[in-house]
Design a protein around this motif. Structure first.
Motif, PDB file in Angstrom:
ATOM      1  N   ILE A 103      39.631  49.050  22.175  1.00 12.00           N
ATOM      2  CA  ILE A 103      39.904  48.683  20.781  1.00 12.00           C
ATOM      3  C   ILE A 103      39.885  47.175  20.618  1.00 12.00           C
ATOM      4  O   ILE A 103      39.287  46.640  19.674  1.00 12.00           O
ATOM      5  CB  ILE A 103      41.252  49.277  20.317  1.00 12.00           C
ATOM      6  CG1 ILE A 103      41.180  50.809  20.323  1.00 12.00           C
ATOM      7  CG2 ILE A 103      41.638  48.759  18.940  1.00 12.00           C
ATOM      8  CD1 ILE A 103      42.510  51.496  20.102  1.00 12.00           C
ATOM      9  N   VAL A 154      36.228  52.659  17.187  1.00 13.43           N
ATOM     10  CA  VAL A 154      36.332  54.101  16.903  1.00 13.43           C
ATOM     11  C   VAL A 154      36.427  54.894  18.198  1.00 13.43           C
ATOM     12  O   VAL A 154      37.244  55.821  18.325  1.00 13.43           O
ATOM     13  CB  VAL A 154      35.143  54.569  16.037  1.00 13.43           C
ATOM     14  CG1 VAL A 154      35.095  56.075  15.941  1.00 13.43           C
ATOM     15  CG2 VAL A 154      35.233  53.953  14.647  1.00 13.43           C
ATOM     16  N   VAL A 172      39.897  54.505  19.632  1.00 11.45           N
ATOM     17  CA  VAL A 172      40.893  55.275  18.885  1.00 11.45           C
ATOM     18  C   VAL A 172      40.773  56.763  19.216  1.00 11.45           C
ATOM     19  O   VAL A 172      41.768  57.446  19.424  1.00 11.45           O
ATOM     20  CB  VAL A 172      40.742  55.033  17.368  1.00 11.45           C
ATOM     21  CG1 VAL A 172      41.566  56.027  16.573  1.00 11.45           C
ATOM     22  CG2 VAL A 172      41.159  53.604  17.026  1.00 11.45           C
ATOM     23  N   LEU A 173      39.537  57.264  19.274  1.00 10.45           N
ATOM     24  CA  LEU A 173      39.350  58.692  19.572  1.00 10.45           C
ATOM     25  C   LEU A 173      39.737  59.046  21.004  1.00 10.45           C
ATOM     26  O   LEU A 173      40.253  60.141  21.257  1.00 10.45           O
ATOM     27  CB  LEU A 173      37.902  59.093  19.305  1.00 10.45           C
ATOM     28  CG  LEU A 173      37.470  59.105  17.837  1.00 10.45           C
ATOM     29  CD1 LEU A 173      35.989  59.428  17.711  1.00 10.45           C
ATOM     30  CD2 LEU A 173      38.294  60.101  17.034  1.00 10.45           C
ATOM     31  N   LEU A 211      32.541  47.928  15.886  1.00  8.81           N
ATOM     32  CA  LEU A 211      33.199  49.028  15.182  1.00  8.81           C
ATOM     33  C   LEU A 211      33.073  50.344  15.941  1.00  8.81           C
ATOM     34  O   LEU A 211      33.995  51.161  15.946  1.00  8.81           O
ATOM     35  CB  LEU A 211      32.625  49.160  13.770  1.00  8.81           C
ATOM     36  CG  LEU A 211      33.018  48.046  12.808  1.00  8.81           C
ATOM     37  CD1 LEU A 211      32.262  48.191  11.493  1.00  8.81           C
ATOM     38  CD2 LEU A 211      34.509  48.054  12.558  1.00  8.81           C
ATOM     39  N   MET A 212      31.927  50.549  16.606  1.00  2.00           N
ATOM     40  CA  MET A 212      31.781  51.756  17.433  1.00  2.00           C
ATOM     41  C   MET A 212      32.777  51.748  18.584  1.00  2.00           C
ATOM     42  O   MET A 212      33.356  52.786  18.924  1.00  2.00           O
ATOM     43  CB  MET A 212      30.356  51.866  17.966  1.00  2.00           C
ATOM     44  CG  MET A 212      29.356  52.330  16.945  1.00  2.00           C
ATOM     45  SD  MET A 212      27.762  52.722  17.661  1.00  2.00           S
ATOM     46  CE  MET A 212      27.017  51.098  17.716  1.00  2.00           C
TER      47      MET A 212
END
Length: 71
Positions: free
Chosen positions: A5, A65, A68-69, A61-62
């Motif tokens: 992140i 994400v 986070v996932l 941004l990928m």
């Protein structure tokens, strides 16, 4: 996955700063009142930098994400 992140956030911030730099370069070229051919050459260079900055920001941004996932 907290590190992913933070890396993604840093890449995204770098991409956004790159976009701001592209805006500054385009405005400087506009203020210079250059001949048409030289203006095109400068703006083509700015377009390449702009695409690179958008790509870096998208990868950031990928990463955010994915972090986070996975976290």
């Amino acid at each position: 996955m907290e590190w992913l992140i933070w890396i993604g956030a840093a890449l995204t911030l770098g991409g956004v700063l790159g976009l701001a730099w592209c805006i500054w370069l385009a405005m400087a070229a506009r203020r210079a009142n250059l001949p048409d051919a030289e203006m095109r050459a400068r703006l083509q260079h700015v377009v390449v930098l702009n695409l690179a900055a958008v790509g870096v920001s998208a990868f950031g941004l990928m990463f955010v994400v994915a972090g986070v996932l996975l976290g």
